[in-house]
Scaffold this active site. Structure first.
Site, PDB file in Angstrom:
ATOM      1  N   SER A 148       3.795  -4.373   0.824  1.00  0.00           N
ATOM      2  CA  SER A 148       3.937  -3.146   0.043  1.00  0.00           C
ATOM      3  C   SER A 148       5.032  -2.220   0.536  1.00  0.00           C
ATOM      4  O   SER A 148       5.567  -1.440  -0.249  1.00  0.00           O
ATOM      5  CB  SER A 148       2.606  -2.395   0.019  1.00  0.00           C
ATOM      6  OG  SER A 148       2.213  -2.031   1.331  1.00  0.00           O
ATOM      7  N   HIS A 182       0.225  -6.178  -4.953  1.00  0.00           N
ATOM      8  CA  HIS A 182       1.559  -5.725  -5.365  1.00  0.00           C
ATOM      9  C   HIS A 182       2.372  -6.836  -6.029  1.00  0.00           C
ATOM     10  O   HIS A 182       3.531  -6.600  -6.397  1.00  0.00           O
ATOM     11  CB  HIS A 182       2.332  -5.185  -4.166  1.00  0.00           C
ATOM     12  CG  HIS A 182       1.896  -3.821  -3.729  1.00  0.00           C
ATOM     13  ND1 HIS A 182       2.363  -2.667  -4.321  1.00  0.00           N
ATOM     14  CD2 HIS A 182       1.025  -3.426  -2.774  1.00  0.00           C
ATOM     15  CE1 HIS A 182       1.810  -1.617  -3.739  1.00  0.00           C
ATOM     16  NE2 HIS A 182       0.984  -2.048  -2.792  1.00  0.00           N
ATOM     17  N   LYS A 208      -3.045  -1.073  -9.967  1.00  0.00           N
ATOM     18  CA  LYS A 208      -1.578  -1.068  -9.948  1.00  0.00           C
ATOM     19  C   LYS A 208      -1.053  -1.569 -11.300  1.00  0.00           C
ATOM     20  O   LYS A 208      -1.084  -0.834 -12.281  1.00  0.00           O
ATOM     21  CB  LYS A 208      -1.070  -1.878  -8.764  1.00  0.00           C
ATOM     22  CG  LYS A 208      -1.445  -1.245  -7.421  1.00  0.00           C
ATOM     23  CD  LYS A 208      -0.942  -2.015  -6.242  1.00  0.00           C
ATOM     24  CE  LYS A 208      -1.161  -1.278  -4.935  1.00  0.00           C
ATOM     25  NZ  LYS A 208      -2.553  -0.904  -4.637  1.00  0.00           N
TER      26      LYS A 208
END
Length: 398
Positions: free
Chosen positions: A185, A213, A244
């Site tokens: 990340s 991610h 996300k």
């Protein structure tokens, strides 16, 4: 009160030290939906370049409508854990949808991926086993490993040679599990999953990947690193988040081999002792995955935006970490400089955040720019222009 007074003095001293070191984290307040353009409490409207909103779904009308439908038909919350009376048909539908998306056998939902990673190791492994973990794995993986009695090994970030040494050392243990982030990340690099998988086969180890991610971002259709490295369905355990790329709300999951998921349902403490996800979040999650299965438009645009931005920033002279994701780490190295630059950029209408110790190692301060499919070329150009202007003012650029 006397006991707390002494403790209070200690806390005040610690906070003062954090401030004097330039490491104190302020929270800027947003008074609009999470989007490309956001409005701050101060009244400013700025361009957002630091959200995990990779596909621009956080304020997507389809997700909002799906959430509203679930609230009308299934209620606001569950008021229960899953095994008592906290499981609706929607929960099972989302679990099946996630498994289909990643090509896995089954899925278990959590309140967050932090809980998924915190609840995966202890039920599966014990002191007879080994966990081999990448040095830059997310804090949730580190904390999850600490809760498990397995022997711990650590290898340098994405370093295959070091991983092999650790696997050789772990041969005395019963079961071995290699654990890695799919995309790291803070740097944006992807784990070399093809080479990790090859070593796992050679040394009789299982593999776990946190796709938080990378899911929705990496790979031609956004299936993550398993798609990127042609390993879809071959990795034993995947963890990820709904917070996300898949709408940005809350909720995590573990997906993988059905026997692993079955044991987690019986023994994973964050699953057994936490309220199940609210219907609105679950139904919006179903919508997000279904939407992405039907079209690759958002992933294509995200990849184009990322390539364009990184290329222009490098040509402007910025030190950019090599990235294989939508994360662009603009390296500044000094903690105060990262805060000063973020403050200056905000004045230029660009919302970013400086990252510094303990979020990243000391001396590795940066501004992490996160691209989105919702960004238009005009947004990218404005951001690049602001970075260039501010970089010259602060002597980051010559």
């Amino acid at each position: 009160m006397e006991a707390y007074q002494k403790f209070r003095e200690y806390l005040v001293s610690e906070l003062d030290d954090i401030r004097s070191a330039g490491l104190y984290k302020e929270e800027r307040i947003i008074v609009s939906p999470q989007s490309v353009k956001i409005r701050l409490k101060s009244g400013e409207e700025v361009l957002n370049f630091c959200a995990n909103n990779y596909l621009g779904l956080s304020d997507h009308p389809g997700l909002i409508a799906a959430a509203n439908r679930a609230m009308e038909n299934r209620g606001y919350g569950m008021s229960s854990v899953r095994f008592i009376c906290g499981t609706q048909d929607l929960h099972k539908q989302l679990e099946a949808t996630i498994a289909r998306f990643f090509g896995t056998e089954d899925t278990i939902l959590y309140a967050a991926c932090f809980d998924a990673n915190g609840g995966v190791f202890e039920p599966l492994l014990n002191e007879n086993d080994a966990i081999i973990s990448d040095a830059l794995n997310h804090a949730s993986i580190i904390d999850g490993v600490r809760l498990c009695k397995a022997v711990r090994y650590r290898y340098a970030n994405a370093n295959i040679e070091d991983l092999e040494l650790q696997l050789q050392a772990a041969q005395q243990q019963r079961f071995r599990l290699i654990v890695t982030d799919g995309v790291f990340s803070m740097d944006g690099n992807a784990a070399p999953l093809d080479r990790i998988y090859a070593l796992a086969q050679k040394y009789d180890a299982m593999v776990m990947v946190d796709e938080s991610h990378s899911a929705g971002v990496v790979g031609k259709t956004g299936r993550g690193t398993t798609e990127q490295f042609n390993l879809r369905g071959k990795i034993d355990i995947l963890t990820g988040t709904l917070g996300k790329a898949f709408g940005g709300a809350i909720g995590g999951f573990t997906t993988g081999k059905k026997e692993i998921i079955a044991l987690l349902r019986q023994r994973s403490r964050p699953y057994l002792f936490s309220n199940s996800l609210p219907p609105s979040v679950v139904n919006a999650g179903i919508y997000a995955f279904d939407y992405l299965e039907k079209s690759n438009t958002l992933q294509d645009k995200l990849h184009e935006n990322t390539s364009y931005f990184v290329d222009k920033m490098q040509k402007a002279g910025f030190d950019i970490k090599p990235t294989q994701s939508a994360i662009c780490a603009v390296m500044l190295y000094d903690a105060k400089l990262s805060q000063d630059m973020a403050t200056q950029l905000l004045k230029e209408g660009i919302y970013v955040t400086g990252f510094y110790y303990p979020v990243v190692p000391k001396g590795q301060a940066r501004i992490r720019v996160q691209l989105s499919a919702a960004h238009e070329k005009e947004h990218l150009d404005k951001c690049i222009k602001a970075f260039t202007k501010t970089g010259k003012e602060l002597a980051v650029l010559k």
